[in-house]
Motif scaffolding. Structure first.
Motif, PDB file in Angstrom:
ATOM      1  N   ILE A  27       8.078  31.510  12.511  1.00 19.19           N
ATOM      2  CA  ILE A  27       7.502  32.666  11.769  1.00 19.19           C
ATOM      3  C   ILE A  27       8.061  32.512  10.139  1.00 19.19           C
ATOM      4  CG2 ILE A  27       7.356  35.259  11.528  1.00 19.19           C
ATOM      5  CD1 ILE A  27       7.049  35.140  14.750  1.00 19.19           C
ATOM      6  N   PRO A  28       9.160  32.586   9.885  1.00 19.41           N
ATOM      7  CA  PRO A  28       9.933  32.731   8.742  1.00 19.41           C
ATOM      8  C   PRO A  28       9.560  31.381   7.943  1.00 19.41           C
ATOM      9  CG  PRO A  28      11.563  33.366  10.083  1.00 19.41           C
ATOM     10  CD  PRO A  28      10.254  32.758  11.049  1.00 19.41           C
ATOM     11  N   PHE A  29       9.545  30.297   8.164  1.00 20.37           N
ATOM     12  CA  PHE A  29       9.100  28.984   7.651  1.00 20.37           C
ATOM     13  C   PHE A  29       7.773  29.266   7.028  1.00 20.37           C
ATOM     14  CE2 PHE A  29      12.727  26.784   9.255  1.00 20.37           C
ATOM     15  CZ  PHE A  29      13.201  26.139   8.347  1.00 20.37           C
ATOM     16  N   THR A  30       6.895  29.602   8.109  1.00 22.08           N
ATOM     17  CA  THR A  30       5.202  29.670   7.690  1.00 22.08           C
ATOM     18  C   THR A  30       5.166  31.039   6.815  1.00 22.08           C
ATOM     19  OG1 THR A  30       4.892  28.944   9.954  1.00 22.08           O
ATOM     20  CG2 THR A  30       3.042  30.420   8.670  1.00 22.08           C
ATOM     21  N   LEU A  31       5.801  31.937   6.737  1.00 24.06           N
ATOM     22  CA  LEU A  31       5.711  32.879   5.780  1.00 24.06           C
ATOM     23  C   LEU A  31       6.161  32.712   4.271  1.00 24.06           C
ATOM     24  CD1 LEU A  31       6.621  36.374   7.555  1.00 24.06           C
ATOM     25  CD2 LEU A  31       4.460  35.777   6.365  1.00 24.06           C
ATOM     26  N   VAL A  32       7.341  32.193   4.396  1.00 23.28           N
ATOM     27  CA  VAL A  32       7.987  31.514   2.986  1.00 23.28           C
ATOM     28  C   VAL A  32       7.010  30.537   2.494  1.00 23.28           C
ATOM     29  CG1 VAL A  32       9.880  30.607   2.065  1.00 23.28           C
ATOM     30  CG2 VAL A  32      10.201  32.251   3.683  1.00 23.28           C
ATOM     31  N   ALA A  33       6.625  29.337   3.278  1.00 23.43           N
ATOM     32  CA  ALA A  33       5.671  28.393   2.775  1.00 23.43           C
ATOM     33  C   ALA A  33       4.449  28.834   2.359  1.00 23.43           C
ATOM     34  CB  ALA A  33       5.603  27.289   3.797  1.00 23.43           C
ATOM     35  N   THR A  34       3.699  29.822   2.803  1.00 25.22           N
ATOM     36  CA  THR A  34       2.340  30.372   2.519  1.00 25.22           C
ATOM     37  C   THR A  34       2.473  31.508   1.696  1.00 25.22           C
ATOM     38  OG1 THR A  34       2.197  31.557   4.522  1.00 25.22           O
ATOM     39  CG2 THR A  34       1.490  29.259   4.478  1.00 25.22           C
ATOM     40  N   VAL A  35       3.174  32.513   1.972  1.00 16.88           N
ATOM     41  CA  VAL A  35       2.723  33.641   1.457  1.00 16.88           C
ATOM     42  C   VAL A  35       3.853  34.176   0.405  1.00 16.88           C
ATOM     43  CG1 VAL A  35       2.903  36.524   1.889  1.00 16.88           C
ATOM     44  CG2 VAL A  35       2.194  34.954   3.481  1.00 16.88           C
ATOM     45  N   GLY A  36       5.298  34.157   0.487  1.00 18.18           N
ATOM     46  CA  GLY A  36       6.410  34.133  -0.498  1.00 18.18           C
ATOM     47  C   GLY A  36       6.560  35.785  -0.554  1.00 18.18           C
ATOM     48  N   GLY A  37       7.177  36.200  -1.505  1.00 20.25           N
ATOM     49  CA  GLY A  37       7.402  37.412  -2.053  1.00 20.25           C
ATOM     50  C   GLY A  37       8.479  38.421  -1.249  1.00 20.25           C
ATOM     51  N   THR A  38       8.656  39.568  -1.480  1.00 20.80           N
ATOM     52  CA  THR A  38       9.531  40.412  -1.083  1.00 20.80           C
ATOM     53  C   THR A  38       9.507  40.440   0.540  1.00 20.80           C
ATOM     54  OG1 THR A  38       9.780  41.611  -3.188  1.00 20.80           O
ATOM     55  CG2 THR A  38      10.833  42.492  -1.149  1.00 20.80           C
ATOM     56  N   THR A  39       7.996  40.852   0.881  1.00 20.15           N
ATOM     57  CA  THR A  39       7.874  41.011   2.534  1.00 20.15           C
ATOM     58  C   THR A  39       8.273  39.902   3.223  1.00 20.15           C
ATOM     59  OG1 THR A  39       5.912  42.249   1.579  1.00 20.15           O
ATOM     60  CG2 THR A  39       5.903  41.573   4.023  1.00 20.15           C
ATOM     61  N   SER A  40       8.099  38.513   2.845  1.00 19.41           N
ATOM     62  CA  SER A  40       8.675  37.302   3.638  1.00 19.41           C
ATOM     63  C   SER A  40      10.126  37.441   3.501  1.00 19.41           C
ATOM     64  CB  SER A  40       8.345  36.090   2.702  1.00 19.41           C
ATOM     65  OG  SER A  40       7.019  35.974   2.546  1.00 19.41           O
ATOM     66  N   TYR A  41      10.835  37.915   2.696  1.00 16.63           N
ATOM     67  CA  TYR A  41      12.417  38.051   2.656  1.00 16.63           C
ATOM     68  C   TYR A  41      12.784  39.105   3.920  1.00 16.63           C
ATOM     69  CZ  TYR A  41      12.510  35.208  -1.202  1.00 16.63           C
ATOM     70  OH  TYR A  41      12.140  34.188  -2.206  1.00 16.63           O
ATOM     71  N   VAL A  42      12.095  40.149   3.733  1.00 12.96           N
ATOM     72  CA  VAL A  42      12.226  41.207   4.886  1.00 12.96           C
ATOM     73  C   VAL A  42      12.030  40.691   6.372  1.00 12.96           C
ATOM     74  CG1 VAL A  42      11.648  43.424   5.683  1.00 12.96           C
ATOM     75  CG2 VAL A  42      11.805  43.216   3.249  1.00 12.96           C
ATOM     76  N   VAL A  43      10.786  40.082   6.320  1.00 11.09           N
ATOM     77  CA  VAL A  43      10.657  39.412   7.669  1.00 11.09           C
ATOM     78  C   VAL A  43      11.448  38.277   8.106  1.00 11.09           C
ATOM     79  CG1 VAL A  43       8.886  37.970   9.055  1.00 11.09           C
ATOM     80  CG2 VAL A  43       8.134  39.875   7.448  1.00 11.09           C
ATOM     81  N   LEU A  44      12.133  37.482   7.060  1.00  5.38           N
ATOM     82  CA  LEU A  44      13.016  36.528   7.381  1.00  5.38           C
ATOM     83  C   LEU A  44      14.396  37.203   7.912  1.00  5.38           C
ATOM     84  CD1 LEU A  44      13.542  33.434   5.454  1.00  5.38           C
ATOM     85  CD2 LEU A  44      15.550  34.603   6.055  1.00  5.38           C
ATOM     86  N   VAL A  45      14.880  38.321   7.311  1.00  7.30           N
ATOM     87  CA  VAL A  45      16.092  39.013   7.949  1.00  7.30           C
ATOM     88  C   VAL A  45      15.928  39.571   9.235  1.00  7.30           C
ATOM     89  CG1 VAL A  45      17.435  40.999   7.508  1.00  7.30           C
ATOM     90  CG2 VAL A  45      16.739  39.151   5.438  1.00  7.30           C
ATOM     91  N   ILE A  46      14.692  40.024   9.453  1.00 10.56           N
ATOM     92  CA  ILE A  46      14.456  40.709  10.780  1.00 10.56           C
ATOM     93  C   ILE A  46      14.616  39.237  11.991  1.00 10.56           C
ATOM     94  CG2 ILE A  46      12.587  41.488  12.260  1.00 10.56           C
ATOM     95  CD1 ILE A  46      11.924  43.300   9.731  1.00 10.56           C
ATOM     96  N   CYS A  47      13.705  38.583  11.488  1.00 12.40           N
ATOM     97  CA  CYS A  47      13.824  37.147  12.402  1.00 12.40           C
ATOM     98  C   CYS A  47      15.255  36.583  12.498  1.00 12.40           C
ATOM     99  CB  CYS A  47      12.764  36.229  12.036  1.00 12.40           C
ATOM    100  SG  CYS A  47      11.321  36.556  12.207  1.00 12.40           S
TER     101      CYS A  47
END
Length: 96
Positions: free
Chosen positions: A23-43
């Motif tokens: 999930i974090p790899f996909t979000l960072v590779a495709t979306v980026g931005g602050t929301t991705s970092y929040v999801v990354l920390v939660i994951c």
């Protein structure tokens, strides 16, 4: 713990850890931005919980409860050290 039950426990942990990694790899590779970092920390936090539960076999039962308290206390100390370091570095950056 039976072999098949233990294997099933490890398999569930492996699948959850894999999902929480993809999930974090996909979000960072495709979306980026602050929301991705929040999801990354939660994951990351959820994955730490999955590792403690399914691979380190920590739970709230008997002797294992003391082990869980030791791990949580260690996590608290690490959190204080990291937050303190970030706070000190932020303060130094603001003064420059």
């Amino acid at each position: 713990m039976e072999k098949s039950k233990e294997f099933h426990h490890y398999l569930i942990g492996f699948v959850l850890a894999t999902i929480l990694t993809v999930i974090p790899f996909t979000l960072v590779a495709t979306v980026g931005g602050t929301t991705s970092y929040v999801v990354l920390v939660i994951c990351a936090v959820l994955q730490a919980v999955v590792h403690m539960r399914f691979f380190l076999h920590l739970s709230y039962k008997g002797q294992q409860r003391e082990d869980l308290q030791l791990v949580l206390f260690t996590g608290l100390i690490l959190l204080i050290m990291v937050a303190g370091s970030i706070w000190v570095l932020g303060s130094l950056y603001a003064r420059m």
